[in-house]
Design a protein around this motif. Structure first.
Motif, PDB file in Angstrom:
ATOM      1  N   PRO A 134       0.810  -1.226   0.000  1.00 24.93           N
ATOM      2  CA  PRO A 134       0.000   0.000   0.000  1.00 24.93           C
ATOM      3  C   PRO A 134       0.845   1.280   0.000  1.00 24.93           C
ATOM      4  O   PRO A 134       0.455   2.287  -0.592  1.00 24.93           O
ATOM      5  CB  PRO A 134      -0.828  -0.113   1.286  1.00 24.93           C
ATOM      6  CG  PRO A 134      -0.914  -1.577   1.543  1.00 24.93           C
ATOM      7  CD  PRO A 134       0.400  -2.138   1.069  1.00 24.93           C
ATOM      8  N   HIS A 135       2.021   1.233   0.646  1.00 26.08           N
ATOM      9  CA  HIS A 135       2.908   2.405   0.609  1.00 26.08           C
ATOM     10  C   HIS A 135       3.310   2.727  -0.835  1.00 26.08           C
ATOM     11  O   HIS A 135       3.365   3.897  -1.221  1.00 26.08           O
ATOM     12  CB  HIS A 135       4.180   2.149   1.424  1.00 26.08           C
ATOM     13  CG  HIS A 135       4.072   2.512   2.859  1.00 26.08           C
ATOM     14  ND1 HIS A 135       4.116   1.579   3.861  1.00 26.08           N
ATOM     15  CD2 HIS A 135       3.941   3.697   3.479  1.00 26.08           C
ATOM     16  CE1 HIS A 135       4.025   2.170   5.022  1.00 26.08           C
ATOM     17  NE2 HIS A 135       3.909   3.466   4.819  1.00 26.08           N
ATOM     18  N   THR A 136       3.636   1.693  -1.616  1.00 25.99           N
ATOM     19  CA  THR A 136       4.040   1.963  -3.006  1.00 25.99           C
ATOM     20  C   THR A 136       2.881   2.542  -3.801  1.00 25.99           C
ATOM     21  O   THR A 136       3.087   3.428  -4.628  1.00 25.99           O
ATOM     22  CB  THR A 136       4.570   0.693  -3.709  1.00 25.99           C
ATOM     23  OG1 THR A 136       3.548  -0.291  -3.795  1.00 25.99           O
ATOM     24  CG2 THR A 136       5.796   0.142  -3.006  1.00 25.99           C
ATOM     25  N   ARG A 137       1.686   2.066  -3.538  1.00 28.49           N
ATOM     26  CA  ARG A 137       0.521   2.601  -4.251  1.00 28.49           C
ATOM     27  C   ARG A 137       0.249   4.042  -3.825  1.00 28.49           C
ATOM     28  O   ARG A 137      -0.014   4.900  -4.665  1.00 28.49           O
ATOM     29  CB  ARG A 137      -0.695   1.718  -3.998  1.00 28.49           C
ATOM     30  CG  ARG A 137      -0.563   0.365  -4.660  1.00 28.49           C
ATOM     31  CD  ARG A 137      -1.751  -0.515  -4.359  1.00 28.49           C
ATOM     32  NE  ARG A 137      -1.579  -1.812  -4.985  1.00 28.49           N
ATOM     33  CZ  ARG A 137      -2.127  -2.925  -4.527  1.00 28.49           C
ATOM     34  NH1 ARG A 137      -2.893  -2.903  -3.460  1.00 28.49           N
ATOM     35  NH2 ARG A 137      -1.921  -4.064  -5.146  1.00 28.49           N
ATOM     36  N   LEU A 138       0.301   4.300  -2.514  1.00 27.73           N
ATOM     37  CA  LEU A 138       0.080   5.650  -2.016  1.00 27.73           C
ATOM     38  C   LEU A 138       1.167   6.596  -2.523  1.00 27.73           C
ATOM     39  O   LEU A 138       0.899   7.753  -2.843  1.00 27.73           O
ATOM     40  CB  LEU A 138       0.061   5.640  -0.483  1.00 27.73           C
ATOM     41  CG  LEU A 138      -0.352   6.924   0.200  1.00 27.73           C
ATOM     42  CD1 LEU A 138      -1.765   7.330  -0.197  1.00 27.73           C
ATOM     43  CD2 LEU A 138      -0.259   6.764   1.710  1.00 27.73           C
ATOM     44  N   GLY A 139       2.385   6.093  -2.633  1.00 34.39           N
ATOM     45  CA  GLY A 139       3.489   6.885  -3.173  1.00 34.39           C
ATOM     46  C   GLY A 139       3.479   6.971  -4.682  1.00 34.39           C
ATOM     47  O   GLY A 139       4.361   7.579  -5.277  1.00 34.39           O
ATOM     48  N   GLN A 140       2.491   6.345  -5.310  1.00 26.51           N
ATOM     49  CA  GLN A 140       2.317   6.347  -6.765  1.00 26.51           C
ATOM     50  C   GLN A 140       3.564   5.822  -7.477  1.00 26.51           C
ATOM     51  O   GLN A 140       4.037   6.394  -8.446  1.00 26.51           O
ATOM     52  CB  GLN A 140       1.918   7.735  -7.261  1.00 26.51           C
ATOM     53  CG  GLN A 140       0.586   8.180  -6.702  1.00 26.51           C
ATOM     54  CD  GLN A 140       0.201   9.575  -7.115  1.00 26.51           C
ATOM     55  OE1 GLN A 140       0.977  10.513  -6.959  1.00 26.51           O
ATOM     56  NE2 GLN A 140      -1.006   9.708  -7.637  1.00 26.51           N
ATOM     57  N   ARG A 141       4.067   4.695  -6.988  1.00 25.06           N
ATOM     58  CA  ARG A 141       5.245   4.053  -7.567  1.00 25.06           C
ATOM     59  C   ARG A 141       4.880   2.659  -8.057  1.00 25.06           C
ATOM     60  O   ARG A 141       4.054   1.973  -7.458  1.00 25.06           O
ATOM     61  CB  ARG A 141       6.376   3.934  -6.547  1.00 25.06           C
ATOM     62  CG  ARG A 141       6.938   5.249  -6.074  1.00 25.06           C
ATOM     63  CD  ARG A 141       7.666   5.939  -7.233  1.00 25.06           C
ATOM     64  NE  ARG A 141       8.171   7.240  -6.860  1.00 25.06           N
ATOM     65  CZ  ARG A 141       7.585   8.380  -7.189  1.00 25.06           C
ATOM     66  NH1 ARG A 141       6.467   8.396  -7.878  1.00 25.06           N
ATOM     67  NH2 ARG A 141       8.120   9.522  -6.827  1.00 25.06           N
TER      68      ARG A 141
END
Length: 151
Positions: free
Chosen positions: A130-137
């Protein structure tokens, strides 16, 4: 409509269900209720007492109200560099060490600031994807196993 979905961004591709660590926490409660001893690290909080030296240091500095450097105080960063040199033979410049309020925030900012694809080991902590998605990566999951892999 009592749903909060009208207030959440839908452009990040995030699932808005309960976090999987909440289910894990419930399983821990059930195990403890059945009499099992469990050292619970599911929410990143240690079940062990706070070191008395840390408590005394907090007491000694509780009245200080000035903002501290965003990267953390230099004596702490220097001691972190000393630790890694002493324990691992690795030399770090304290000016290149950042101290933060917790690993999740630091990991999120590393993900957000990194320009490339994020490679996530599996298994890993449930908030990294979810961090990668929230960071748009963009991210890719790499299954890992074996005695040399430690989470």
């Amino acid at each position: 409509n009592n749903s909060n979905s009208n207030y959440l961004r839908n452009d990040l591709g995030l699932e808005h269900g309960a976090a999987s660590n909440l289910a894990f926490n419930q399983a821990i409660r059930q195990a403890r209720a059945s009499g099992r001893q469990v050292h619970h690290f599911g929410f990143g909080q240690s079940p062990f007492p706070v070191l008395s030296t840390a408590v005394e240091a907090l007491k000694a500095h509780a009245a200080e109200k000035d903002y501290l450097p965003a990267a953390g105080i230099l004596p702490l960063r220097q001691e972190i560099a000393n630790f890694h040199l002493r324990e691992h033979g690795l030399e770090f410049n304290p000016d290149r060490i950042i101290v933060g309020p917790g690993s999740k925030e630091l990991i999120f900012w590393c993900i957000k600031l990194f320009a490339g694809e994020i490679l996530l080991p599996a298994p890993s902590w449930n908030s990294y994807l979810p961090h990668t998605r929230l960071g748009q990566r963009q991210s890719r999951i790499l299954p890992v196993s074996g005695p040399e892999y430690k989470l």
